[in-house]
Design a protein around this motif. Structure first.
Motif, PDB file in Angstrom:
ATOM      1  N   GLN A 166     -18.005  11.977  -7.639  1.00  0.00           N
ATOM      2  CA  GLN A 166     -17.017  12.851  -6.997  1.00  0.00           C
ATOM      3  C   GLN A 166     -16.354  13.744  -8.048  1.00  0.00           C
ATOM      4  O   GLN A 166     -16.140  14.941  -7.839  1.00  0.00           O
ATOM      5  CB  GLN A 166     -15.941  12.019  -6.305  1.00  0.00           C
ATOM      6  CG  GLN A 166     -16.424  11.344  -5.039  1.00  0.00           C
ATOM      7  CD  GLN A 166     -15.343  10.461  -4.441  1.00  0.00           C
ATOM      8  OE1 GLN A 166     -14.386  10.085  -5.111  1.00  0.00           O
ATOM      9  NE2 GLN A 166     -15.507  10.116  -3.173  1.00  0.00           N
ATOM     10  N   LYS A 169     -18.861  16.355  -9.370  1.00  0.00           N
ATOM     11  CA  LYS A 169     -19.143  17.419  -8.391  1.00  0.00           C
ATOM     12  C   LYS A 169     -17.985  18.422  -8.344  1.00  0.00           C
ATOM     13  O   LYS A 169     -18.197  19.619  -8.175  1.00  0.00           O
ATOM     14  CB  LYS A 169     -19.404  16.821  -7.003  1.00  0.00           C
ATOM     15  CG  LYS A 169     -20.808  16.244  -6.888  1.00  0.00           C
ATOM     16  CD  LYS A 169     -21.162  15.886  -5.458  1.00  0.00           C
ATOM     17  CE  LYS A 169     -22.641  15.551  -5.356  1.00  0.00           C
ATOM     18  NZ  LYS A 169     -23.048  15.130  -4.010  1.00  0.00           N
TER      19      LYS A 169
ATOM     20  N   ALA B  39     -10.756  11.276  -3.672  1.00  0.00           N
ATOM     21  CA  ALA B  39     -11.920  12.174  -3.656  1.00  0.00           C
ATOM     22  C   ALA B  39     -11.483  13.631  -3.835  1.00  0.00           C
ATOM     23  O   ALA B  39     -11.958  14.525  -3.135  1.00  0.00           O
ATOM     24  CB  ALA B  39     -12.723  12.003  -2.371  1.00  0.00           C
ATOM     25  N   ASP B  61      -7.840   8.194  -7.197  1.00  0.00           N
ATOM     26  CA  ASP B  61      -8.999   8.633  -7.979  1.00  0.00           C
ATOM     27  C   ASP B  61      -8.958   8.011  -9.374  1.00  0.00           C
ATOM     28  O   ASP B  61      -7.926   7.492  -9.810  1.00  0.00           O
ATOM     29  CB  ASP B  61      -9.016  10.161  -8.098  1.00  0.00           C
ATOM     30  CG  ASP B  61      -9.651  10.828  -6.882  1.00  0.00           C
ATOM     31  OD1 ASP B  61     -10.344  10.119  -6.121  1.00  0.00           O
ATOM     32  OD2 ASP B  61      -9.459  12.037  -6.709  1.00  0.00           O
TER      33      ASP B  61
END
Lengths: 183, 112
Positions: A166, A169, B39, B61
């Motif tokens: 994640q 990206k 995310a 995260d």
């Protein structure tokens, strides 16, 4: 070195990393070509993160472009955080990541690119750094998504790789917009 | 007659005042709203709040993020993995915020 040749370097590496995804019928070849094991994956992933941190430090030493510098600072911050998570997992699992040909090829190619980047200044550096970051993140994301995560056996490693993907990206998207701004 | 009328009026006033606590009891108490950073997104991205409510951001995260207000309504906060931070909304309005490290991450509060 033209763009095609530069991209071919990552393509060649990608084929090495992804070879385990190829279906083979010969058992001996299958054994030889099977994907990386967890210890190798941990080593490659950590190495890949360190490589980008070193590219970033070079950018911070050379570039005066705020866009490039902000991205480089982000790379140092995020890849350090991911690698620290990897180190914590390695310590918890009491394992030693295993050096392997893919890690060695990655490091060799990174040395070549760093040497090339170190000769550049101004816009030439910024454009080359930005282009390499986009190519590099595409390569790493492909490897993590299609080779590392499917091959990882340990669930915690798989989970960390998914979280890292994640992050990477998001970096790829950021690198793409950075390229548009510096080109 | 006048005395009866005054008693009636006073009674209505007393009843009216007795109703006031009931109205207070139905007013919403300050709430705590949770916004998770996950995310590379603020979730939920839009949060409807009332003045007096508190907002808590939690970073799920593995990389650090910031909760930075457009216009400097609050001082930027850096949240590492698992860290949280709270902000009390004092007045109605629109509060846009973002992550300085990953500027594509945006969120906003609507206070009214």
């Amino acid at each position: 070195m033209n763009t095609i040749t530069k991209s071919l370097g990552y393509l060649a590496l990608a084929s090495t990393v992804l070879v385990g995804c190829v279906t083979v019928t010969d058992p001996a070849k299958a054994e030889k070509d099977k994907g990386p094991n967890d210890l190798e994956i941990a080593h490659i992933a950590y190495t890949a993160g360190n490589i980008d941190i070193r590219y970033a430090h070079l950018a911070l030493a050379i570039s005066e472009n705020p866009e490039i510098r902000q991205f480089a600072e982000l790379m140092v911050r995020d890849h350090t955080a991911v690698n620290n998570k990897a180190l914590a997992l390695v310590s918890k699992l009491q394992i030693t990541p295993q050096d392997n040909p893919t890690s060695q090829q990655l490091s060799q190619r990174a040395n070549d690119i760093r040497n090339e980047l170190a000769q550049l200044r101004g816009d030439a550096f910024d454009k080359r750094y930005a282009a390499n970051e986009l190519e590099y993140h595409k390569f790493v994301n492909n490897a993590v998504e299609n080779a590392f995560i499917p091959n990882a056996k340990n669930e915690e490693l798989k989970s960390l790789l998914s979280a890292a993907l994640q992050t990477f990206k998001a970096h790829e998207g950021h690198a793409s917009s950075m390229n548009k701004k510096v080109s | 007659m006048f005395r009866t009328l005054m008693i009636t009026v006073l009674s209505l006033v007393v009843i009216g005042e007795a109703g006031a606590p009931w109205e207070l009891a139905t007013a919403s108490p300050p709430r705590l709203h949770l916004i998770e950073i996950q995310a590379f997104r603020f979730m939920p991205q839009q949060t409807i709040v009332a003045p007096g409510d508190r907002i808590r951001w939690v970073n799920r995260d593995i990389v650090p993020h910031t909760v930075t207000a457009e216009g400097g309504v609050w001082l930027p906060r850096i949240l590492s993995e698992g860290e949280s931070w709270e902000f009390a909304v004092e007045a109605g309005g629109f509060y846009a915020y973002f992550c300085e490290f990953h500027p594509h991450m945006k969120g906003w509060l609507e206070a009214h």
